[in-house]
Design an enzyme around this catalytic site. Structure first.
Site, PDB file in Angstrom:
ATOM      1  N   CYS A 117      12.709 -24.958  15.644  1.00 34.13           N
ATOM      2  CA  CYS A 117      13.699 -24.435  16.608  1.00 34.13           C
ATOM      3  C   CYS A 117      14.726 -25.082  16.172  1.00 34.13           C
ATOM      4  O   CYS A 117      14.936 -26.084  14.982  1.00 34.13           O
ATOM      5  CB  CYS A 117      13.248 -24.807  18.084  1.00 34.13           C
ATOM      6  SG  CYS A 117      13.950 -24.100  19.367  1.00 34.13           S
ATOM      7  N   CYS A 141      12.855 -20.052  18.441  1.00 34.26           N
ATOM      8  CA  CYS A 141      14.265 -19.610  19.151  1.00 34.26           C
ATOM      9  C   CYS A 141      15.140 -18.809  18.201  1.00 34.26           C
ATOM     10  O   CYS A 141      14.774 -18.897  16.878  1.00 34.26           O
ATOM     11  CB  CYS A 141      15.156 -21.037  19.537  1.00 34.26           C
ATOM     12  SG  CYS A 141      15.490 -22.121  18.137  1.00 34.26           S
ATOM     13  N   CYS A 162      16.690 -20.774   6.058  1.00 37.48           N
ATOM     14  CA  CYS A 162      15.708 -21.720   6.205  1.00 37.48           C
ATOM     15  C   CYS A 162      15.572 -22.442   4.368  1.00 37.48           C
ATOM     16  O   CYS A 162      15.799 -22.087   3.750  1.00 37.48           O
ATOM     17  CB  CYS A 162      14.632 -21.362   6.484  1.00 37.48           C
ATOM     18  SG  CYS A 162      14.251 -20.819   7.961  1.00 37.48           S
TER      19      CYS A 162
END
Length: 166
Positions: free
Chosen positions: A12, A88, A96
């Site tokens: 998240c 989320c 990422c």
């Protein structure tokens, strides 16, 4: 696919609420088949006290709860993940790190309970997030992961999410 225990990382943005709940639930409901971790792209540095209160209310332990950066899990020597879940939308949309081992990823969006006011409404929002995560994680941990391909696991995770939205 490898055999248990499977490493799971739940991401998240702040790593203070939803991902903390999910980390604890994977470890608790996984019956030893999973080792779960959580992290954030921009960790708050603190765990939301209502997250800990919610876990305690349900008897779900998370003795070393802490808000931490996802960089810890992309660093050399970090545990190699089998599965990564974002909970989320902002974390799901961020760039990422490159995760070693090419883990299976899925997005299980959960509304953020952390900033709901007043406190009574925040507690109810955490209960809602807890129930949604418990239902999804409970379904995921019962999958025969040892016999499924990465594509089958990803499809099953999507189905679990869609059923959780219904």
């Amino acid at each position: 696919m490898k055999h248990a225990p499977f490493n799971v990382l739940v991401l998240c943005t702040g790593n203070s609420a939803r991902s903390i709940l999910a980390e604890a639930l994977f470890n608790h409901l996984g019956g030893g088949r999973f080792t779960a971790y959580s992290a954030g792209s921009q960790p708050s540095g603190t765990v939301n006290p209502v997250a800990l209160e919610t876990l305690d209310k349900h008897g779900v332990p998370l003795p070393e709860a802490r808000s931490k950066s996802w960089d810890e899990f992309a660093a050399p020597g970090a545990p190699e993940m089998d599965f990564i879940f974002t909970v989320c939308a902002s974390a799901a949309g961020e760039a990422c790190p490159i995760w070693p081992g090419h883990p299976t990823t899925a997005h299980w969006g959960i509304a953020d309970p952390a900033h709901v006011e007043p406190l009574a409404a925040r507690r109810e929002a955490f209960e809602t997030a807890y129930r949604q995560l418990a239902r999804r994680i409970g379904a995921f941990v019962t999958l025969p992961l040892e016999t499924l391909s990465a594509q089958e696991v990803a499809a099953a995770a999507r189905r679990i999410h869609e059923e959780g939205e219904a």
